[in-house]
Design a protein around this motif. Structure first.
Motif, PDB file in Angstrom:
ATOM      1  N   MET A 178     -15.915   4.068   5.818  1.00  0.00           N
ATOM      2  CA  MET A 178     -15.379   3.208   4.702  1.00  0.00           C
ATOM      3  C   MET A 178     -16.300   2.046   4.179  1.00  0.00           C
ATOM      4  SD  MET A 178     -11.526   3.262   6.496  1.00  0.00           S
ATOM      5  CE  MET A 178     -10.823   2.252   5.258  1.00  0.00           C
ATOM      6  N   ALA A 179     -16.295   1.794   3.127  1.00  0.00           N
ATOM      7  CA  ALA A 179     -17.204   0.577   2.674  1.00  0.00           C
ATOM      8  C   ALA A 179     -16.385  -0.872   3.239  1.00  0.00           C
ATOM      9  CB  ALA A 179     -17.012   0.686   1.263  1.00  0.00           C
TER      10      ALA A 179
ATOM     11  N   LEU B 240       0.843  -1.356   0.029  1.00  0.00           N
ATOM     12  CA  LEU B 240       0.013   0.012   0.211  1.00  0.00           C
ATOM     13  C   LEU B 240       0.878   1.253   0.243  1.00  0.00           C
ATOM     14  CD1 LEU B 240      -2.689  -0.828   2.727  1.00  0.00           C
ATOM     15  CD2 LEU B 240      -2.953  -1.040   0.020  1.00  0.00           C
ATOM     16  N   PHE B 241       1.966   0.985   0.297  1.00  0.00           N
ATOM     17  CA  PHE B 241       2.973   2.334   0.365  1.00  0.00           C
ATOM     18  C   PHE B 241       4.201   2.407  -0.766  1.00  0.00           C
ATOM     19  CE2 PHE B 241       1.552   1.209   4.495  1.00  0.00           C
ATOM     20  CZ  PHE B 241       1.404   2.303   5.068  1.00  0.00           C
TER      21      PHE B 241
ATOM     22  N   ARG C 106      -9.437   9.300   1.851  1.00  0.00           N
ATOM     23  CA  ARG C 106      -8.309   9.132   1.133  1.00  0.00           C
ATOM     24  C   ARG C 106      -7.762   7.644   1.237  1.00  0.00           C
ATOM     25  NH1 ARG C 106      -7.135  14.106   2.983  1.00  0.00           N
ATOM     26  NH2 ARG C 106      -5.634  13.246   4.709  1.00  0.00           N
ATOM     27  N   HIS C 107      -7.625   7.099   2.482  1.00  0.00           N
ATOM     28  CA  HIS C 107      -6.957   5.979   2.789  1.00  0.00           C
ATOM     29  C   HIS C 107      -7.726   4.786   1.765  1.00  0.00           C
ATOM     30  CE1 HIS C 107      -4.473   7.980   5.287  1.00  0.00           C
ATOM     31  NE2 HIS C 107      -3.673   7.074   5.728  1.00  0.00           N
ATOM     32  N   GLU C 108      -9.048   4.902   1.837  1.00  0.00           N
ATOM     33  CA  GLU C 108      -9.815   3.799   1.219  1.00  0.00           C
ATOM     34  C   GLU C 108      -9.255   4.011  -0.228  1.00  0.00           C
ATOM     35  OE1 GLU C 108     -14.195   2.124   1.642  1.00  0.00           O
ATOM     36  OE2 GLU C 108     -13.855   4.222   1.462  1.00  0.00           O
ATOM     37  N   GLY C 109      -9.110   4.980  -0.792  1.00  0.00           N
ATOM     38  CA  GLY C 109      -8.624   4.960  -2.401  1.00  0.00           C
ATOM     39  C   GLY C 109      -7.309   4.586  -2.528  1.00  0.00           C
ATOM     40  N   TYR C 110      -6.426   4.611  -1.455  1.00  0.00           N
ATOM     41  CA  TYR C 110      -5.097   3.910  -1.522  1.00  0.00           C
ATOM     42  C   TYR C 110      -5.215   2.391  -1.336  1.00  0.00           C
ATOM     43  CZ  TYR C 110      -3.308   8.602  -0.319  1.00  0.00           C
ATOM     44  OH  TYR C 110      -3.353   9.868  -0.080  1.00  0.00           O
TER      45      TYR C 110
END
Length: 137
Positions: free
Chosen positions: A135-136, A43-44, A82-86
């Protein structure tokens, strides 16, 4: 969604002791996180040192905003999106929280008392629950 004034004081005081070693703390955090769940490393995609600086800046802002938790809600909602998009999932909050607690334990040593730990756990639950609500998965 609340923390006691004592918890806020413990969090702010303990973070102020870790902040001078923020680059090392971020390194400990990511090393610990990736040891807990190596799959999270994918993820990074950018420079992990830069990511560490962002992490510490976000923690600084959050810790300094604890006297007005309600104002943090929209910030945490945006952060969640934003994090969900990542590719971040709700299930990732547990290893992240545990890695942060481990980092604080290393950074604070004997000053990471049961009371300090409990205050941070309370904060992490607030942050995680607030973010996960947007978040989903």
């Amino acid at each position: 969604m609340s923390l006691t004034q004592q918890q806020i004081t413990l969090i702010q005081t303990s973070f102020s002791k870790v902040e001078p070693i923020s680059l090392k703390a971020a390194e400990i955090f990511y090393d610990t996180l990736f040891s807990y769940d190596p799959s999270l490393k994918r993820l990074f995609k950018g420079d992990i040192k830069q990511q560490g600086r962002k992490l510490m800046a976000m923690l600084h802002a959050a810790v300094n905003g604890l006297n007005d938790l309600e104002s943090l809600v929209p910030v945490l909602h945006q952060l969640a999106q934003r994090h969900e998009g990542y590719g971040v999932k709700k299930s990732h909050f547990t290893p992240v929280g545990n890695a942060l607690l481990h980092t604080l334990k290393i950074g604070l040593g004997d000053e990471f008392t049961p009371e300090v730990r409990a205050a941070w756990v309370a904060l992490l639950h607030i942050v995680a629950d607030t973010m996960k609500s947007k978040m989903a998965a």
